[in-house]
Each structure stands twice: as structure tokens, then as C-alpha cells.
Design a protein around this motif. Structure first.
Motif, PDB file in Angstrom:
ATOM      1  N   ARG A  13      24.742 -24.019  37.331  1.00  0.00           N
ATOM      2  CA  ARG A  13      23.521 -23.590  36.634  1.00  0.00           C
ATOM      3  C   ARG A  13      23.796 -22.715  35.425  1.00  0.00           C
ATOM      4  NH1 ARG A  13      21.601 -22.657  42.191  1.00  0.00           N
ATOM      5  NH2 ARG A  13      20.305 -24.427  42.803  1.00  0.00           N
ATOM      6  N   GLY A  14      25.016 -22.316  35.232  1.00  0.00           N
ATOM      7  CA  GLY A  14      25.343 -21.466  34.102  1.00  0.00           C
ATOM      8  C   GLY A  14      26.786 -21.586  33.666  1.00  0.00           C
ATOM      9  N   PRO A  15      27.715 -21.270  34.555  1.00  0.00           N
ATOM     10  CA  PRO A  15      29.138 -21.333  34.177  1.00  0.00           C
ATOM     11  C   PRO A  15      29.577 -22.693  33.647  1.00  0.00           C
ATOM     12  CG  PRO A  15      28.870 -20.115  36.227  1.00  0.00           C
ATOM     13  CD  PRO A  15      27.523 -20.670  35.897  1.00  0.00           C
ATOM     14  N   LEU A  16      29.120 -23.769  34.281  1.00  0.00           N
ATOM     15  CA  LEU A  16      29.514 -25.103  33.806  1.00  0.00           C
ATOM     16  C   LEU A  16      29.009 -25.342  32.398  1.00  0.00           C
ATOM     17  CD1 LEU A  16      30.600 -28.000  34.181  1.00  0.00           C
ATOM     18  CD2 LEU A  16      28.406 -28.579  35.235  1.00  0.00           C
ATOM     19  N   GLU A  17      27.753 -25.002  32.156  1.00  0.00           N
ATOM     20  CA  GLU A  17      27.186 -25.238  30.834  1.00  0.00           C
ATOM     21  C   GLU A  17      27.880 -24.388  29.773  1.00  0.00           C
ATOM     22  OE1 GLU A  17      23.065 -24.456  31.263  1.00  0.00           O
ATOM     23  OE2 GLU A  17      22.638 -26.262  32.429  1.00  0.00           O
ATOM     24  N   ARG A  18      28.195 -23.143  30.108  1.00  0.00           N
ATOM     25  CA  ARG A  18      28.873 -22.277  29.133  1.00  0.00           C
ATOM     26  C   ARG A  18      30.274 -22.792  28.829  1.00  0.00           C
ATOM     27  NH1 ARG A  18      26.203 -18.175  32.096  1.00  0.00           N
ATOM     28  NH2 ARG A  18      28.069 -17.822  33.382  1.00  0.00           N
ATOM     29  N   ALA A  19      30.986 -23.224  29.874  1.00  0.00           N
ATOM     30  CA  ALA A  19      32.338 -23.735  29.659  1.00  0.00           C
ATOM     31  C   ALA A  19      32.313 -24.976  28.773  1.00  0.00           C
ATOM     32  CB  ALA A  19      33.002 -24.045  30.999  1.00  0.00           C
ATOM     33  N   ALA A  20      31.358 -25.866  29.033  1.00  0.00           N
ATOM     34  CA  ALA A  20      31.255 -27.084  28.228  1.00  0.00           C
ATOM     35  C   ALA A  20      30.876 -26.752  26.787  1.00  0.00           C
ATOM     36  CB  ALA A  20      30.237 -28.031  28.846  1.00  0.00           C
ATOM     37  N   ALA A  21      29.945 -25.812  26.608  1.00  0.00           N
ATOM     38  CA  ALA A  21      29.511 -25.440  25.261  1.00  0.00           C
ATOM     39  C   ALA A  21      30.621 -24.759  24.481  1.00  0.00           C
ATOM     40  CB  ALA A  21      28.290 -24.529  25.345  1.00  0.00           C
ATOM     41  N   ASP A  22      31.471 -23.994  25.173  1.00  0.00           N
ATOM     42  CA  ASP A  22      32.562 -23.277  24.506  1.00  0.00           C
ATOM     43  C   ASP A  22      33.801 -24.141  24.296  1.00  0.00           C
ATOM     44  OD1 ASP A  22      30.928 -21.080  24.535  1.00  0.00           O
ATOM     45  OD2 ASP A  22      31.862 -20.153  26.291  1.00  0.00           O
ATOM     46  N   CYS A  48      27.379 -33.169  35.850  1.00  0.00           N
ATOM     47  CA  CYS A  48      28.828 -33.262  35.625  1.00  0.00           C
ATOM     48  C   CYS A  48      29.192 -34.607  35.011  1.00  0.00           C
ATOM     49  CB  CYS A  48      29.579 -33.063  36.938  1.00  0.00           C
ATOM     50  SG  CYS A  48      29.438 -31.406  37.652  1.00  0.00           S
ATOM     51  N   SER A  49      28.529 -35.663  35.459  1.00  0.00           N
ATOM     52  CA  SER A  49      28.811 -37.000  34.926  1.00  0.00           C
ATOM     53  C   SER A  49      28.452 -37.097  33.456  1.00  0.00           C
ATOM     54  CB  SER A  49      28.034 -38.057  35.717  1.00  0.00           C
ATOM     55  OG  SER A  49      28.395 -38.061  37.077  1.00  0.00           O
ATOM     56  N   ALA A  50      27.511 -36.272  33.010  1.00  0.00           N
ATOM     57  CA  ALA A  50      27.041 -36.344  31.634  1.00  0.00           C
ATOM     58  C   ALA A  50      27.877 -35.509  30.673  1.00  0.00           C
ATOM     59  CB  ALA A  50      25.580 -35.898  31.564  1.00  0.00           C
ATOM     60  N   ILE A  51      28.971 -34.912  31.163  1.00  0.00           N
ATOM     61  CA  ILE A  51      29.865 -34.165  30.287  1.00  0.00           C
ATOM     62  C   ILE A  51      30.401 -35.101  29.204  1.00  0.00           C
ATOM     63  CG2 ILE A  51      32.076 -32.960  30.189  1.00  0.00           C
ATOM     64  CD1 ILE A  51      29.989 -31.282  31.494  1.00  0.00           C
ATOM     65  N   ASP A  52      30.479 -34.607  27.976  1.00  0.00           N
ATOM     66  CA  ASP A  52      30.908 -35.462  26.858  1.00  0.00           C
ATOM     67  C   ASP A  52      32.341 -35.961  27.016  1.00  0.00           C
ATOM     68  OD1 ASP A  52      28.460 -35.248  25.608  1.00  0.00           O
ATOM     69  OD2 ASP A  52      29.037 -33.515  24.399  1.00  0.00           O
ATOM     70  N   ASP A  53      33.193 -35.163  27.620  1.00  0.00           N
ATOM     71  CA  ASP A  53      34.586 -35.555  27.823  1.00  0.00           C
ATOM     72  C   ASP A  53      34.646 -36.623  28.910  1.00  0.00           C
ATOM     73  OD1 ASP A  53      37.297 -35.772  28.574  1.00  0.00           O
ATOM     74  OD2 ASP A  53      37.705 -33.703  28.013  1.00  0.00           O
ATOM     75  N   GLY A  54      34.947 -37.852  28.509  1.00  0.00           N
ATOM     76  CA  GLY A  54      34.926 -38.959  29.459  1.00  0.00           C
ATOM     77  C   GLY A  54      35.889 -38.782  30.616  1.00  0.00           C
ATOM     78  N   GLU A  55      37.082 -38.238  30.348  1.00  0.00           N
ATOM     79  CA  GLU A  55      38.055 -38.064  31.417  1.00  0.00           C
ATOM     80  C   GLU A  55      37.553 -37.084  32.462  1.00  0.00           C
ATOM     81  OE1 GLU A  55      41.945 -37.130  30.091  1.00  0.00           O
ATOM     82  OE2 GLU A  55      42.098 -38.833  28.716  1.00  0.00           O
ATOM     83  N   VAL A  56      36.878 -36.027  32.035  1.00  0.00           N
ATOM     84  CA  VAL A  56      36.318 -35.054  32.976  1.00  0.00           C
ATOM     85  C   VAL A  56      35.122 -35.652  33.701  1.00  0.00           C
ATOM     86  CG1 VAL A  56      35.224 -32.793  33.197  1.00  0.00           C
ATOM     87  CG2 VAL A  56      37.148 -33.101  31.625  1.00  0.00           C
ATOM     88  N   ALA A  57      34.253 -36.316  32.955  1.00  0.00           N
ATOM     89  CA  ALA A  57      33.054 -36.897  33.560  1.00  0.00           C
ATOM     90  C   ALA A  57      33.398 -37.918  34.641  1.00  0.00           C
ATOM     91  CB  ALA A  57      32.187 -37.545  32.483  1.00  0.00           C
ATOM     92  N   ALA A  76      26.452 -45.760  30.228  1.00  0.00           N
ATOM     93  CA  ALA A  76      26.432 -46.504  28.968  1.00  0.00           C
ATOM     94  C   ALA A  76      26.938 -45.629  27.823  1.00  0.00           C
ATOM     95  CB  ALA A  76      25.021 -47.003  28.670  1.00  0.00           C
ATOM     96  N   GLY A  77      26.592 -44.340  27.853  1.00  0.00           N
ATOM     97  CA  GLY A  77      27.084 -43.439  26.822  1.00  0.00           C
ATOM     98  C   GLY A  77      28.582 -43.215  26.909  1.00  0.00           C
ATOM     99  N   LEU A  78      29.075 -43.058  28.137  1.00  0.00           N
ATOM    100  CA  LEU A  78      30.508 -42.813  28.327  1.00  0.00           C
ATOM    101  C   LEU A  78      31.352 -44.054  28.051  1.00  0.00           C
ATOM    102  CD1 LEU A  78      30.376 -40.659  31.586  1.00  0.00           C
ATOM    103  CD2 LEU A  78      30.917 -39.857  29.287  1.00  0.00           C
ATOM    104  N   LEU A  79      30.730 -45.224  28.084  1.00  0.00           N
ATOM    105  CA  LEU A  79      31.463 -46.466  27.830  1.00  0.00           C
ATOM    106  C   LEU A  79      31.832 -46.635  26.357  1.00  0.00           C
ATOM    107  CD1 LEU A  79      29.649 -49.027  30.151  1.00  0.00           C
ATOM    108  CD2 LEU A  79      32.107 -48.573  30.115  1.00  0.00           C
ATOM    109  N   ARG A  80      31.277 -45.835  25.493  1.00  0.00           N
ATOM    110  CA  ARG A  80      31.597 -45.947  24.072  1.00  0.00           C
ATOM    111  C   ARG A  80      33.091 -45.683  23.839  1.00  0.00           C
ATOM    112  NH1 ARG A  80      27.373 -44.723  19.927  1.00  0.00           N
ATOM    113  NH2 ARG A  80      25.337 -44.912  20.940  1.00  0.00           N
ATOM    114  N   GLY A  89      38.248 -24.983  32.168  1.00  0.00           N
ATOM    115  CA  GLY A  89      37.147 -24.439  32.945  1.00  0.00           C
ATOM    116  C   GLY A  89      36.141 -25.509  33.328  1.00  0.00           C
ATOM    117  N   THR A  90      35.795 -26.366  32.373  1.00  0.00           N
ATOM    118  CA  THR A  90      34.846 -27.450  32.648  1.00  0.00           C
ATOM    119  C   THR A  90      35.381 -28.379  33.723  1.00  0.00           C
ATOM    120  OG1 THR A  90      34.062 -27.374  30.354  1.00  0.00           O
ATOM    121  CG2 THR A  90      33.554 -29.352  31.623  1.00  0.00           C
ATOM    122  N   ARG A  91      36.645 -28.749  33.602  1.00  0.00           N
ATOM    123  CA  ARG A  91      37.256 -29.635  34.591  1.00  0.00           C
ATOM    124  C   ARG A  91      37.233 -28.979  35.981  1.00  0.00           C
ATOM    125  NH1 ARG A  91      40.847 -33.878  34.154  1.00  0.00           N
ATOM    126  NH2 ARG A  91      40.989 -33.509  31.893  1.00  0.00           N
TER     127      ARG A  91
END
Length: 366
Positions: free
Chosen positions: A34-43, A85-94, A136-140, A48-50
Motif C-alpha cells: 500500500r505504500g512501500p511498493l509504490e514508492r520503490a517503483a516510483a523511485d 505487482c503484475s502491473a509493474i513496468d519492469d517486465g522481469e519483475v512483473a 497485453a502491456g507487458l507483451l510489448r 526494493g521493488t523486486r
């Protein structure tokens, strides 16, 4: 992170005597999303995100029996966190979350009785529908994919294979018609967006279209044979795709092969696709996909007529281009003859089956 993951794995919700521990762990672990994940991804904190994604995904897997239980415990909140978590931009992490979704689908399918299973599927349908868009987004393909080394591209293709499996799994719960609609709509929108761009920019904006075509190729076995919306649109789109992007052409060929049965029932749509497949035999990076698609079309389409000869002529044209020095290096090219022996045999096998089928139906052919 490793300690928390091992704790969750060692004391799953279905184990006896873990009820108290599970009640204490759930709110603490969910707070990470609810917070740490979003901050790690934004930073841009990849480590940390992984770590957060690993912990949240492991909680989903270890507490799957709780998620699928009869008792109402706001289980959708936990599934929402995994979806985040699946929607993280980093495909390998997602893609760390993909095993959860696999187990989630299997768990839902195994629920009894049928009425309870369907109620659970309906309750999680919003998350599953959004998962389709995430996949579909991660398949790009990442920028510069066509210039990647073969090893790096293989890594990307491995992630895409897992994402396509997740899309296919959704069909088993939501139905092929629903998934086809949810993927077809965004594909039309993406095509419209690209068409609205200046002509000089359109050729470079192919990744979104390719991603949706890749997702559609994964669900071919579940698509209603009488679909008159998305599949006809895709069949008409394939011959109009820009010829330059090799990865897009390879996916388009794969889609044509997967939907060969539908094309066989719609000769008007099949006609324009055949020259596209034949020409793709001479393009480095798409020759093997085109050969496989041609074999599948020949095996499943019984109304090819004389156009079957175009498929064999594609081999001749590819060989002539190579002899004239036109075959170049792209992904998988390497300056070699783009149509290998195995691919050439696939085309010949398909053409022979098509000619044999025609001869059986009409002895005058021979």
C-alpha cells in the motif's frame, strides 16, 4: 526478503496450527503493497521493488487456500495486491507473479461444487479481466528489440511465453468469447491511434499492435468459430501491416497459422493473407514462422484452389532473393539463407497435403 519468503512458504494457510500466525502476517505483509511498493517503483529502486513483489506474490501462493475458501475474508484485496505487482513496468519483475496466476486458475478450476466454483470465478472476474490488459502491456517488445543479441532476445521471448500462458489461462475461466472481446477492443483502439499519427511515425509505432496480436495468438483454441468481429478484423489487418518490423511480421504469420481453421471457413479473408505469408518466407526473422503458418493453412483450409501454388512460389522467390544477394541480416538472419531446410520441408509438406486433398476431392486435378 529471503527470510520473509521462507516464513510464508513454510507456514501456508492450509497447514494445521498456522491460523494465528496467518492472521498476524496478513496485515503486515499487505501493508507493504500500500505504500512501500509504490514508492520503490516510483523511485526506480529495482532491488526494493523486486523484494516487495516476491513477498507479496509468495503470500498469495502460500495463502491460496484462504483466498479460495468459503469464508468471506475480503480475499479480493490480496488478489488486487498481486495484480498491482503484475502491473509493474519492469517486465522481469512483473513476471515473478505469473506462477501465482497459474496456481490461482488451477485452484479455481478445482473448486467444488460447480455453483461455488462459478461464484468464485465471477467474484474474481474483474481482476482477471484487468490481468488481460496488464499482460497485453507487458507483451510489448522493449525499444531496440530488433537489434538485440539472440541470447537477450531469447530471454525476452521466454517472458512473453509466460505472459501468453497467463492470457490463455484466463480463457479457461472467462471464456474465449469474453477474452477475445477484451483483447480485440484495445487492438482496434491501438490501430486507430497509430493511423492518426503522421505517416513518417506510423512505421515505428508497431509494438502495441504486435503485443495484442501475440495475445490473440495464445487464445486461438478458445475463440468461437462463428466470431464475426475481432477475427475478421485481424485477418484484414495482417496484409496491411507495415512490412519493415520483422518481429511484427513474425507474430502476424504466427497468428495466421493459429487461426487457419477460421480462415478456411472464410475464403475471402484467406485470399489476401496467402501472399503475405509467401512473401514472409524471404524475410529474415519471419521465415520459419511463415513456413509453419503455411503448413497449418494447407492442413486446415480446404478451399485453397490454385492459390496453393503461391505458397510454393514463395520458396522459389526466397531462394532467388538469396542468390541475388538480397537476403540481409536482421534478427536471426546472420546473412544465411533465411529459409532453412526444416522450414522449407514444412512448406512442402503443407503444399503436398493441400494438393493431395484437392486430388481426393476432384480426381481431375491430377
Amino acid at each position: 526478503v529471503d527470510v520473509v519468503v521462507e516464513l510464508l512458504r513454510s507456514y501456508p494457510s492450509h497447514a494445521r496450527g498456522t491460523e494465528g500466525l496467518v492472521r498476524d502476517v496478513i496485515p503486515r505483509v499487505m501493508a507493504l503493497g500500500r505504500g512501500p511498493l509504490e514508492r520503490a517503483a516510483a523511485d526506480g529502486d529495482e532491488d526494493g521493488t523486486r523484494g516487495y513483489v516476491r513477498v507479496l506474490t509468495e503470500m498469495g501462493e502460500s495463502y491460496l487456500s484462504l483466498i479460495l475458501s468459503h469464508e468471506e475474508l475480503d480475499q479480493s484485496s490480496l488478489v488486487e495486491l498481486v495484480l498491482r505487482c503484475s502491473a509493474i513496468d519492469d517486465g522481469e519483475v512483473a513476471c515473478i507473479t505469473l506462477h501465482f496466476w497459474y496456481r490461482f486458475v488451477i485452484g479455481l478450476e478445482d473448486l467444488q461444487p460447480f455453483e461455488f466454483r462459478q461464484d468464485k470465478i465471477d467474484s474474481f472476474a474483474p481482476q482477471l479481466e484487468r490481468l488481460l490488459g496488464v499482460c497485453a502491456g507487458l507483451l510489448r517488445y522493449p525499444p531496440g528489440a530488433e537489434d538485440m543479441t539472440r541470447d537477450r532476445l531469447d530471454d525476452v521471448e521466454g517472458l512473453r511465453l509466460g505472459l501468453c500462458d497467463a492470457v490463455e489461462d484466463c480463457c479457461r475461466l472467462l471464456g474465449g468469447g469474453t477474452v477475445l472481446r477484451l483483447l480485440g477492443g484495445p487492438l482496434r483502439e491501438e490501430c486507430g491511434r497509430v493511423a492518426s499519427l503522421p505517416p513518417e511515425r506510423q512505421a515505428g509505432e508497431w509494438r502495441g499492435i504486435e503485443a495484442h496480436l501475440a495475445a490473440l495468438s495464445a487464445i486461438s483454441l478458445y475463440v468461437p468459430p462463428d466470431d464475426e468481429s475481432t477475427v475478421p478484423f485481424v485477418a484484414g489487418l495482417i496484409p496491411q501491416l507495415p512490412p519493415g518490423p520483422v518481429l511484427l511480421r513474425a507474430t502476424a504469420c504466427r497468428v495466421a497459422g493459429r487461426y487457419a481453421s477460421w480462415l478456411g471457413m472464410h475464403p475471402d479473408s484467406l485470399g489476401p493473407v496467402l501472399p503475405y505469408l509467401a512473401s514472409s518466407l524471404g524475410v529474415p526473422g519471419s521465415a520459419s514462422q511463415a513456413a509453419t503458418a503455411i503448413r497449418e493453412v494447407c492442413e486446415r483450409c480446404h478451399a485453397l484452389g490454385d492459390s496453393v501454388l503461391e505458397l510454393y512460389e514463395g520458396i522459389t522467390a526466397a531462394r532467388e532473393r538469396h542468390q541475388d544477394g538480397a537476403g540481409g541480416g536482421a534478427v536471426g538472419g546472420g546473412g544465411e539463407f533465411v529459409l532453412g531446410v526444416k522450414a522449407e520441408l514444412e512448406v512442402l509438406e503443407g503444399v503436398c497435403k493441400a494438393v493431395s486433398g484437392r486430388a481426393a476431392d476432384d480426381p481431375a486435378v491430377v
